[in-house]
Design a protein around this motif. Structure first.
Motif, PDB file in Angstrom:
ATOM      1  N   LYS A   1      -5.642   2.442  -6.437  1.00 49.40           N
ATOM      2  CA  LYS A   1      -6.499   1.188  -4.840  1.00 49.40           C
ATOM      3  C   LYS A   1      -7.740   1.633  -4.447  1.00 49.40           C
ATOM      4  CE  LYS A   1      -5.713   2.275   0.415  1.00 49.40           C
ATOM      5  NZ  LYS A   1      -4.580   3.080   1.600  1.00 49.40           N
TER       6      LYS A   1
ATOM      7  N   ASP B   1       0.466  -1.429  -0.032  1.00 50.43           N
ATOM      8  CA  ASP B   1       0.506   0.430  -0.392  1.00 50.43           C
ATOM      9  C   ASP B   1       1.109   1.168  -0.040  1.00 50.43           C
ATOM     10  OD1 ASP B   1      -2.034   2.168   0.690  1.00 50.43           O
ATOM     11  OD2 ASP B   1      -2.417   1.020   2.206  1.00 50.43           O
TER      12      ASP B   1
ATOM     13  N   ILE C   1      -1.949   1.080  -5.037  1.00 48.84           N
ATOM     14  CA  ILE C   1      -1.537  -0.724  -4.551  1.00 48.84           C
ATOM     15  C   ILE C   1      -0.069  -1.389  -5.019  1.00 48.84           C
ATOM     16  CG2 ILE C   1      -1.775  -2.953  -3.752  1.00 48.84           C
ATOM     17  CD1 ILE C   1      -4.391  -2.109  -2.816  1.00 48.84           C
TER      18      ILE C   1
END
Length: 161
Positions: free
Chosen positions: A101, A63, A74
């Motif tokens: 993400k 992350d 990500i």
């Protein structure tokens, strides 16, 4: 690092051009190539078929939202190796892609390297990355009743803290 590894990087640049978004070459051990998700399968097949990178040592997610660059992404990293090529036996070539993400989706590499099956399941479970084309994308480590966000995301807070 062997000359073969540097040749691999040069050939990837020549063949895939702008699909290679980043590269990092540490002459002592590691090479990391970041490609766009749309080109990932083609790059993986090229590495397998032309350089004998015949297995995946590990697959992991990162992350990136709270690291130095603070990207809202990500990153999924495949660490590649070779059992059949002595000149690549000790190399660690990291093939990576960065995903949004909010909706992390990418093609599975299971058709290229069947050994990624459980690795991709773990990244799916821990980071929420959906591997399109994976034949058995279900929980591996967490209990079936898990209803919280994926636990490796920076926003996750363990109960009681």
């Amino acid at each position: 690092m062997s000359e073969t590894v540097l040749t691999v990087v040069q050939e990837l640049e020549n063949k895939f051009g702008k699909a290679l978004l980043e590269k990092a070459v540490d002459t002592r051990k590691l090479v990391k190539i970041v490609v766009d998700a749309a080109s990932l399968v083609a790059v993986a097949r090229f590495l397998r078929d032309n350089y004998g990178l015949d297995h995946v040592k590990a697959v992991t997610g990162v992350d990136l939202s709270r690291l130095l660059k603070k990207e809202d992404k990500i990153e999924v990293i495949y660490h590649l190796g070779s059992y059949t090529r002595p000149d690549l036996a000790t190399a660690d070539i990291a093939l990576s892609t960065k995903l949004d993400k909010k909706s992390p989706r990418m093609p599975s590499l299971i058709d290229v390297w069947p050994s990624v099956e459980f690795h991709e399941r773990e990244v799916y479970e821990m980071f929420g990355v959906v591997f399109e084309g994976h034949p058995d994308l279900r929980r591996l480590l967490l209990p079936e009743y898990w209803s919280d966000i994926p636990p490796m995301l920076k926003e996750y807070e363990p109960p009681g803290r």
